[in-house]
Design an enzyme around this catalytic site. Structure first.
Site, PDB file in Angstrom:
ATOM      1  N   PRO A 124       1.149  -1.026   0.127  1.00  0.00           N
ATOM      2  CA  PRO A 124      -0.180  -0.305   0.317  1.00  0.00           C
ATOM      3  C   PRO A 124       0.545   1.154  -0.080  1.00  0.00           C
ATOM      4  O   PRO A 124       0.764   1.917   1.130  1.00  0.00           O
ATOM      5  CB  PRO A 124      -1.388   0.016   1.286  1.00  0.00           C
ATOM      6  CG  PRO A 124      -0.551  -1.358   2.338  1.00  0.00           C
ATOM      7  CD  PRO A 124       0.910  -2.233   1.799  1.00  0.00           C
ATOM      8  N   CYS A 125       1.331   1.565  -1.244  1.00  0.00           N
ATOM      9  CA  CYS A 125       2.030   3.109  -1.517  1.00  0.00           C
ATOM     10  C   CYS A 125       1.408   3.821  -1.311  1.00  0.00           C
ATOM     11  O   CYS A 125       1.621   5.076  -0.945  1.00  0.00           O
ATOM     12  CB  CYS A 125       3.038   2.837  -2.524  1.00  0.00           C
ATOM     13  SG  CYS A 125       1.984   2.576  -4.038  1.00  0.00           S
TER      14      CYS A 125
END
Length: 165
Positions: A124-125
């Site tokens: 989850p950047c």
């Protein structure tokens, strides 16, 4: 090299194309292409990826449990692994991420590695933000980053977006 398989997922914020070998996902990326009909004989990892994305967007999944192969440098892999530790519905600044990795001077390298993440949502950047709370740097477009953070906030039942987790 194993043959490459692809599947399309229609999300509320656009088409996602997932690429994988028979054993592991190698990319999950937004595309401007229209979704195509998926092959009925997709590898199990792609079938699981499609199912878990459905669960994420419906608010029933907060973490992903999929086999991954990202093929980055040792440093990139370290950064990408750290992304997986940012809790659902929370954010972390690039500075804080660099600090967690033990080197605040590497903030630009951390940002660069984050930008090369090919497994959007899975790693989850989108939960990484600027130190000033601004939404910066998302390969899937900033409007999608905002939508994803708001989606997670709604699922968590929080009343306002907490940019500093």
């Amino acid at each position: 090299m194993d043959p490459l398989h692809q599947a399309y997922f229609s999300s509320p914020i656009g088409t996602i194309i997932i690429s994988a070998t028979a054993a592991a996902l190698i990319s999950v990326l937004f595309t401007e292409e229209a979704p195509q009909v998926n092959s009925p004989d997709l590898p199990v990892c792609l079938q699981d990826g499609l199912q878990q994305l459905t669960e994420y967007f419906s608010g029933n999944r907060k973490t992903f449990d999929l086999p991954l192969h990202s093929g980055g440098t040792a440093f990139q892999e370290t950064v990408w692994q750290q992304l997986s530790h940012i809790p659902f519905g929370q954010t972390l600044s690039y500075y804080s991420l660099s600090s967690q990795l033990g080197n605040v001077a590497a903030i630009r390298a951390v940002g660069s590695a984050n930008g090369k993440n090919q497994l959007l949502l899975i790693r989850p950047c989108h939960r990484v933000i600027g130190s000033n709370g601004q939404l910066v740097g998302y390969a899937g477009s900033l409007w999608r980053k905002k939508w994803l953070l708001e989606h997670e906030r709604k699922v968590m039942g929080t009343h306002q977006l907490n940019l500093f987790g």
